[in-house]
Motif scaffolding. Structure first.
Motif, short mmCIF file in Angstrom:
data_model
loop_
_atom_site.label_atom_id
_atom_site.label_comp_id
_atom_site.label_asym_id
_atom_site.label_seq_id
_atom_site.Cartn_x
_atom_site.Cartn_y
_atom_site.Cartn_z
N GLN A 3 59.20 -121.60 -59.81
CA GLN A 3 60.22 -120.63 -58.77
C GLN A 3 61.46 -121.31 -58.57
OE1 GLN A 3 56.58 -122.28 -57.99
NE2 GLN A 3 55.93 -120.63 -59.14
N LEU A 4 62.48 -119.75 -58.26
CA LEU A 4 63.76 -120.52 -58.00
C LEU A 4 64.53 -119.87 -56.89
CD1 LEU A 4 64.68 -118.86 -61.83
CD2 LEU A 4 64.40 -121.57 -61.01
N VAL A 5 64.85 -120.80 -56.68
CA VAL A 5 65.46 -120.02 -54.68
C VAL A 5 66.92 -120.21 -54.58
CG1 VAL A 5 65.61 -120.61 -52.70
CG2 VAL A 5 63.28 -120.68 -53.18
N GLU A 6 68.21 -119.13 -54.51
CA GLU A 6 69.73 -119.43 -54.03
C GLU A 6 69.82 -119.29 -52.86
OE1 GLU A 6 68.96 -115.67 -57.62
OE2 GLU A 6 67.76 -116.50 -55.91
N CYS A 22 70.99 -123.80 -56.74
CA CYS A 22 69.65 -122.17 -57.21
C CYS A 22 69.02 -124.02 -57.47
CB CYS A 22 69.70 -121.93 -58.62
SG CYS A 22 68.33 -121.11 -59.14
N TYR A 94 72.43 -113.87 -59.40
CA TYR A 94 70.70 -114.21 -59.73
C TYR A 94 70.66 -115.02 -60.61
CZ TYR A 94 69.57 -109.80 -58.24
OH TYR A 94 69.39 -108.36 -57.40
N GLY A 109 65.43 -115.52 -59.85
CA GLY A 109 65.03 -115.56 -58.32
C GLY A 109 65.74 -114.36 -57.52
#
Length: 118
Positions: A3-6, A22, A94, A109
């Motif tokens: 999972q990617l969170v910016e 990120c 992204y 993300g």
């Protein structure tokens, strides 16, 4: 899965700077190349910059000399430092990652908005 969170987007004046981060979670030990892409209104998503697990980088011509990508493998994060921002840099940015699970897969993300305007 990964999972990617910016984070770090926002509104900035032309000539200003922003720093995007990120953070990857999940099967982060299998992370391979990570990158930033962007999508402006009415346009296709385009490549901005990438960094390999070993730290090699590649930056799009449109942002070369203004944007820098870096990576912290210990914390599973990448950072995009954006300087000398222009109105044409306005887009949703992204984060993207390739990872092995055990096959090669990709994750995106949710995106973070960057607006360059006076």
């Amino acid at each position: 899965q990964v999972q990617l969170v910016e984070s770090g987007g926002g509104l900035v004046q032309p000539g200003g700077s922003l720093r995007l981060s990120c953070a990857a979670s999940g099967s982060s030990r299998s992370l391979n190349t990570m990158a930033w892409h962007r999508q402006a209104p009415g346009k296709e998503r385009e490549f901005v910059a990438q960094v390999t697990r070993g730290g090699s980088t590649n930056v799009a011509d449109a942002v070369k000399g203004r944007f820098t990508i870096s990576r912290d493998n210990a914390n599973n994060t990448i950072v995009l430092q954006m300087n000398s921002l222009k109105p044409e840099d306005t887009a949703v940015y992204y984060c993207h990652a390739y990872y092995f699970d055990p096959q090669l897969r990709r994750a995106w993300g949710q995106g973070t908005q960057v607006t360059v305007s006076s």
